[in-house]
Design an enzyme around this catalytic site. Structure first.
Site, PDB file in Angstrom:
ATOM      1  N   ASP A   1      50.376  31.581  40.106  1.00 49.84           N
ATOM      2  CA  ASP A   1      50.731  32.913  40.590  1.00 49.84           C
ATOM      3  C   ASP A   1      51.447  33.670  39.469  1.00 49.84           C
ATOM      4  O   ASP A   1      50.942  34.677  38.953  1.00 49.84           O
ATOM      5  CB  ASP A   1      51.596  32.719  41.851  1.00 49.84           C
TER       6      ASP A   1
ATOM      7  N   ASP B   1      50.478  38.961  41.032  1.00 49.02           N
ATOM      8  CA  ASP B   1      50.175  37.551  41.303  1.00 49.02           C
ATOM      9  C   ASP B   1      48.799  37.266  40.706  1.00 49.02           C
ATOM     10  O   ASP B   1      47.848  38.037  40.908  1.00 49.02           O
ATOM     11  CB  ASP B   1      50.179  37.347  42.831  1.00 49.02           C
TER      12      ASP B   1
ATOM     13  N   CYS C   1      46.346  35.429  41.421  1.00 50.67           N
ATOM     14  CA  CYS C   1      45.130  35.298  42.238  1.00 50.67           C
ATOM     15  C   CYS C   1      44.477  36.654  42.488  1.00 50.67           C
ATOM     16  O   CYS C   1      43.280  36.723  42.750  1.00 50.67           O
ATOM     17  CB  CYS C   1      45.390  34.555  43.541  1.00 50.67           C
TER      18      CYS C   1
ATOM     19  N   HIS D   1      45.224  28.931  42.638  1.00 47.88           N
ATOM     20  CA  HIS D   1      45.493  29.922  41.598  1.00 47.88           C
ATOM     21  C   HIS D   1      44.742  29.613  40.300  1.00 47.88           C
ATOM     22  O   HIS D   1      44.459  30.517  39.525  1.00 47.88           O
ATOM     23  CB  HIS D   1      47.001  30.044  41.344  1.00 47.88           C
TER      24      HIS D   1
HETATM   25 ZN   LIG Z   1      48.508  34.214  44.780  1.00 48.91          ZN
END
Ligand SMILES: [Zn+2]
Lengths: 590, 337
Positions: A440, A357, A359, A450
C-alpha cells in the site's frame, strides 16, 4: 515542485493524516530536497547517504529499479510454503490468494512448471461448488468474486482435456447460478443472501465473457444499474438503491422507477473500475445499429475516425435519446483528480481526500486503459487539432496561433491522460518493500494483493493496450461459426432440453450449450453473430507497440508484461481461454 | 470464545458429527496455516452444512467461527438461514451485531447481516436506533464505506420523514468535525438531491440557494478542499444551473490575495479566509469552464487550463492540455456552425 498539500492553515483529521503520509513519502523520493532533510545528492551534504537523522534511508537515483527477483521470490514462497495464521481472515478468499500470486508472476514473466500448474488446478477445482460457481474454499458457498479469481487463474494455468481445469468448469450450473443471483434492477447478489455491488457485476461479466455464457438474459438491465451508480463526482459507488412504484413495499408487483435511484456510498476507485469495465464488456450486447457493423466504436474499421470522443456521455443504445448513459466527461475529470502530487510521487488515491495507496495504481490507473474501449484517450485532441489545422488551413485566432506550435505542445512521451511517469516512480520508489513484494505505502508490509495491483498498475503505466482496428479486422475474417452439433457428438450425458415448440419458426436449432435452453428462441445465425461480437471485442485488445506508447521509467529492465485492461490477464492468456470456449483456433500474429 | 474453548472434537455433545477436512484428496497450493481451534471449528461447520443441520448448536458454532474470521461469508449465510429456520429472536441477533460491528467495522458481512435483520424485522425494527448506532461507528471510523452505505440504504429503505429530518443536522455535525470528509459531502448530496423531494422541501429554488450558501461558506473556510468543490459542481450540474452564476464568488479564489483592496463584506460571496493559500486550482478550473461556456472566450479558457498544466497543477499536465485542446476545438465548432 514538492509543495505539501495546501491546508489553508485549517487543519482537520484529513489534512493531518495527509501531512503524515507526505512526510513519509518525502523520504522515498530521491529528488526531494527539503531544508529539514540533508540531501544526499548535494555535493555539500554529508558523504554518507545513510543519514542517522532520518528514520528511512533515502533511495539513490539509481534505485529506480524493479526488484523483480525479490518479488518473484516473495510470490513463489507464498505459493509453495503458504500463509501464516494471521491470513485466516483470507480463508474465504483462497482463489484470490492464488490469483494474486499467479497473475503477479505472469506480469513478471514467470510461468509455472507442469507440476505446480496441476496442483493449482486441483486446488481450484476443489473450490468448485456442486451448485455451480466457485467458493472461497472447499465446502464454501459459491460467490461471484471467487468465481472470477478461480476462472482467471485457470486461464493462466489451465488447459483443455482431462484434469486441465477448463473442461471441468461446470458451465451449465455456473450459468444457472449466475441467473439465480439477478435482481429486478439489473444488479446481482454476489452470493445467495449476500450484498449487491458492482464488483459482482464485473466478476460475472468477466467470467461469462471468457466462458462463452454471456447472454441477453444475463445482462438484462445491467447497463441501467451501472449508470445509476455514477455519483455527482464522476466516479461510481458500490451500488444504488432501487425505488419501485408506487411504493417500495410492494416491490414484487411494482415497476422500477428511473428516479430516485441514488448511489449507495461515494465515488470509489475500486467500484469505478468494476463499473466502467462492465460497461465496456456489455458493448457487444447492445442492439446493433445495423447488422453488419461491429458494436465497439473503437474497434470498428468501417467508421471513419471520429475526431471527438463520445462526450459528454457514453450511450448504451445507438439512439440519442433513449437508454442509460454514463458521463465520461465527469468520469475522466474525477479519475485524473485522484492522482497525487509530486510529493506523493504521483500515486493514486481511491476517493477524494483519502490517502494514496499502491493498489489504486490499477483500480484508478487501470481505468484509463479501460477507457480505450470507449475510444477515450489523450490522443483524441492531439489528432483533432492536427487534422483541424490541415482542414481549415490554420484558422486564425485559435489558441497561440498556428496549429504547428500547438502540436509541439502535445509532443510528449505518450498520449495518456494521466501522468504515467510519476505513477511508475511511486511504484518503484515507495511501493516496493525491502524484503520483496509490493505494498500500500511505506512503512507497511507487502502482501500478495498489493503486489499484484501495483504490478498491474505499473504494467498499465508502461504499455498502451487498446482495441486494435487491425486485429479486429483479422478476427472478423477468421471467425468460424460453431456448427449445430449432431446429436451423436453431444458432449454431455444429459441430453439438451428440447427447444420449446411454441411460436418457433424454421430457424430453430439445437444449441450445443445446454445452458442456452433458458434463452428465448434465437436463430442459429443470430446466436453465432452475438458470440462472434463478444469474442471479437474481447480478443481485439492488443498492445500498441508504436513509438511513444511504451515508456519504462528506470529502463527496459523494469518492463513487466502488458495486461488486458478488462480482465487483468495477459493478452496471451485472455485469447487462449477465449479461443477454447468459443471454439476458435485463430492466433493473432504478434 | 476464541482462544480458550474446548475443541469440538473433544466435546461429547458434538460426538455424533464426523468433521470434514477442508482438502480431502488434494494437497493445496498456498495453504493457510490455521490455528487448531479454527481448523477444528470449520471442520465441524463443513459437516453440519453437509448434513443441513439447523439447530442451536449451529448458531453457537457459527458465532464462534465468525469471531475467528468475520469475513467467512458462507458461515454468515448459513447462520442467517438457520436463524430463520429456527425462528430465533432477531432482536437478540441485533444485540450481538452491535458488539460484532464495533469489533469488525471493516468487514462487509457485519453490515450486511444487520441489513438482513432489519429488513426481516420490517415494521418491528427501530431504524432510529440504527441511525444512532451508525453515528457511534462513524466516531471510530468517519469514512467507513460500509457504514455510510448502510446508513443510506436504511434511509431509502424506510423512507420515513421522521428519519430524514435529522440528516441535515447530522451531516453538518460531521462536516464541522472535518470539512474534508468526502463521505459526509456525498451523504449530503444523497440526502438533499438524490432521494426524491420530501414534504417541506418542494421549494427547490430555496433548497438550491441554501446549498450554495452552505457550500460557499465551507469553501471560504478552507478553499483547497476538493470535496467542497465537487459538491458545488454536483449541485450546479444536478439543477442545471450555469456555472457563470457563481463568477463573482469564484474570482477572488483564482488569484493571489490583493492586499491593497479593502475587504467588502458580501454575505452571498464570502471571501477566502485570511490564511487561504491562493490561487486555488479548483477555482481556476471553474473559471476556465465558465469561459469555455461563453461564445468568445475559448482563448481565455485555454490560457487558464494552460496555467494549470504549466504552473499550478503540473502533475495533471496531460489532462489540462487535453482540456486546452477541447476548449479550442469546441470553439472551432462554434465558429464553423
Ligand atoms: Zn490498497
Amino acid at each position: 515542485m514538492y509543495a505539501p498539500t495546501k491546508t489553508d492553515n485549517y487543519p482537520t483529521q484529513t489534512s493531518i493524516d495527509q501531512a503524515k503520509v507526505e512526510q513519509i513519502l518525502a523520504h522515498h523520493n530521491p529528488n526531494y530536497i527539503s531544508p529539514t532533510l540533508p540531501n544526499p545528492h548535494s555535493p555539500t551534504s554529508p558523504t554518507s547517504p545513510q543519514t542517522p537523522q532520518t528514520p528511512h534511508s533515502r533511495p539513490q537515483r539509481n534505485e529506480a529499479k524493479l526488484n523483480k527477483q525479490s518479488h518473484i521470490n516473495f510470490l513463489a514462497r507464498l505459493l509453495i510454503q503458504g500463509f501464516p495464521d494471521r491470513y485466516t481472515s483470507q480463508d474465504a478468499s483462497q482463489p484470490w490468494l492464488i490469483f494474486w500470486i499467479v497473475q503477479g508472476l505472469s506480469l513478471l514473466g514467470v510461468g509455472l512448471d507442469a507440476g505446480n500448474k496441476q496442483k493449482i488446478i486441483n486446488t481450484l477445482l476443489a473450490c468448485q461448488s456442486p451448485l455451480g460457481g466457485f467458493g472461497g474454499g472447499p465446502g464454501q458457498a459459491p460467490h461471484l468474486l471467487t468465481t472470477y479469481a478461480a476462472v482467471c487463474t485457470l486461464a493462466i494455468v489451465g488447459r483443455p482435456g482431462p484434469q486441465g481445469g477448463w473442461d471441468q468448469i461446470d458451465r451449465k450450473k455456473l450459468y444457472a447460478f449466475f441467473l439465480s443471483l439477478k435482481q429486478p434492477d439489473g444488479s446481482t447478489l454476489v452470493s445467495p443472501h449476500s450484498e449487491v455491488d458492482v464488483r459482482g457485476t464485473y466478476c460475472l461479466l468477466v467470467t461469462s465473457t471468457l466462458l462463452d455464457i454471456l447472454t441477453p438474459p444475463l445482462s438484462a438491465s445491467t447497463p441501467s444499474f451501472i449508470a445509476s451508480c455514477q455519483t455527482y463526482e464522476g466516479g461510481f459507488a458500490s451500488a444504488s438503491q432501487p425505488y419501485y412504484s408506487p411504493y417500495f413495499k410492494v416491490r414484487n408487483e411494482s415497476t422500477l422507477m428511473s428516479d430516485p435511484r441514488p448511489p449507495l456510498g461515494e465515488a470509489h476507485g475500486g467500484y469505478t473500475f468494476c463499473a466502467v469495465a462492465s460497461w465496456v464488456m456489455l458493448a457487444p450486447l447492445r442492439p446493433p445499429s445495423n447488422p453488419s457493423s461491429p458494436p465497439n466504436p473503437a474497434s470498428n474499421p468501417q467508421t471513419s475516425p471520429s475526431p471527438r470522443p463520445e462526450y459528454p456521455t457514453s450511450q448504451f443504445t445507438p439512439s440519442q435519446e433513449e437508454g442509460p448513459k454514463i458521463n465520461t466527461r465527469s468520469l475522466v475529470r474525477w479519475l485524473t483528480s485522484l492522482q497525487g502530487s509530486p510529493l506523493e510521487l504521483g500515486a493514486f488515491r481511491g476517493r477524494t481526500n483519502k490517502l494514496v495507496d499502491g493498489c489504486y495504481s490499477w483500480w484508478v490507473g487501470g481505468c484509463f486503459g479501460v477507457l480505450e474501449g470507449l475510444g477515450i484517450d489523450g490522443a483524441n485532441f492531439s489528432h483533432y487539432s492536427h487534422s483541424k489545422a490541415h482542414a481549415s488551413g490554420g484558422q486564425g485566432g485559435q489558441g497561440e496561433g498556428e496549429g504547428k506550435s500547438e502540436e509541439d505542445e502535445w509532443a510528449d512521451d505518450d498520449d495518456a491522460l494521466f501522468n504515467k511517469r510519476a505513477l511508475q516512480e511511486y511504484i518503484l520508489y515507495a511501493a516496493q518493500a525491502p524484503t520483496g513484494g509490493l505494498r500500500d505505502k511505506p512503512p507497511k508490509h507487502a502482501d500478495s494483493y498489493h503486489t499484484l495491483y501495483n504490478l498491474s498498475g505499473l504494467s498499465n503505466a508502461q504499455h498502451r493496450v487498446h482495441p486494435s482496428a487491425e486485429v479486429t479486422e483479422l478476427l472478423e475474417k477468421n471467425w468460424v461459426d460453431t456448427p449445430p452439433p449432431s446429436p451423436a457428438s453431444a458432449p454431455t450425458s444429459t441430453p439438451p432440453s428440447p427447444p420449446s415448440k411454441t411460436e418457433e419458426t424454421e430457424e430453430t436449432f439445437e444449441r450445443p450449450d445446454i445452458y442456452l435452453s433458458k434463452l428465448p428462441s434465437e436463430s442459429y445465425e443470430a446466436w453465432n453473430a452475438r458470440r462472434k461480437r463478444i469474442w471479437m471485442a474481447a480478443s481485439a485488445w492488443s498492445e500498441d507497440e508504436s513509438e511513444g506508447s511504451v515508456a519504462y521509467v528506470g529502463g527496459s529492465d523494469n518492463r513487466v508484461n502488458a495486461s488486458h485492461p478488462l480482465f487483468n490477464l495477459t493478452i496471451t492468456h485472455s485469447r487462449g481461454m477465449l479461443n477454447h470456449f468459443y471454439g476458435q483456433s485463430f492466433v493473432v500474429p504478434s | 470464545m476464541p482462544g480458550d474453548s474446548v475443541l469440538y472434537s473433544e466435546r461429547p455433545e458434538w460426538s455424533d458429527i464426523q468433521p470434514i477436512a477442508q482438502y480431502e484428496t488434494v494437497t493445496p497450493v498456498a495453504p493457510i496455516f490455521y490455528s487448531d481451534e479454527y481448523k477444528d471449528a470449520t471442520g465441524y461447520f463443513r459437516a453440519v452444512v453437509k448434513a443441513n443441520e439447523r439447530s442451536e448448536r449451529v448458531l453457537q458454532l457459527t458465532e464462534h467461527i465468525i469471531r475467528l474470521n468475520p469475513g467467512h461469508y458462507s458461515v454468515w449465510q448459513y447462520r442467517w438461514s438457520t436463524l430463520l429456520a429456527l425462528g430465533s429472536s432477531l432482536e437478540d441477533e441485533l444485540l450481538l451485531m452491535d458488539e460484532l460491528a464495533t469489533t469488525y467495522l471493516k468487514t462487509y458481512q457485519v453490515w450486511h447481516h444487520r441489513r438482513l435483520i432489519i429488513t426481516e424485522l420490517g415494521g418491528k425494527s427501530n431504524p432510529a436506533r440504527e441511525l444512532r448506532f451508525i453515528r457511534q461507528g462513524l466516531n471510530v471510523d468517519s469514512k467507513n464505506y460500509h457504514t455510510w452505505a448502510y446508513r443510506q440504504w436504511l434511509l431509502a429503505h424506510f423512507n420515513e420523514d421522521a428519519l430524514w429530518e435529522g440528516e441535515l443536522p447530522f451531516v453538518e455535525e460531521m462536516l464541522d468535525e472535518d470539512v474534508r470528509n468526502n463521505s459526509a459531502w456525498h451523504h449530503r448530496f444523497f440526502t438533499v438531491w438524490q432521494s426524491g423531494v420530501r414534504a417541506g422541501e418542494e421549494d427547490r429554488e430555496y433548497t438550491l440557494n441554501r446549498e450554495l450558501s452552505y457550500t460557499k461558506e465551507k469553501i471560504a473556510l478552507a478553499p483547497n478542499n476538493g470535496s467542497a468543490w465537487n459538491y458545488l459542481r454536483g449541485v450546479l450540474d444536478f439543477t442545471k444551473t450555469s456555472y457563470s452564476t457563481l463568477r463573482t464568488f469564484i474570482e477572488p479564489y483564482t488569484a493571489p490575495r490583493d492586499e491593497s483592496e479593502p475587504e467588502v463584506l458580501d454575505l452571498d460571496n464570502p471571501l477566502p479566509s485570511k490564511d487561504a493559500q491562493l490561487p486555488c486550482v479548483a477555482a481556476i478550473e471553474f473559471l476556465a469552464e465558465i469561459y469555455e461556456s461563453e461564445v468568445d472566450n475559448a482563448k481565455r479558457a485555454a490560457e487558464l487550463y494552460r496555467s494549470l498544466a504549466e504552473v499550478h497543477d503540473k502533475i495533471r499536465e496531460k489532462y489540462w492540455n487535453y482540456r486546452v485542446g477541447e476548449a479550442l476545438s469546441s470553439a472551432g465548432q462554434v465558429v464553423a456552425s
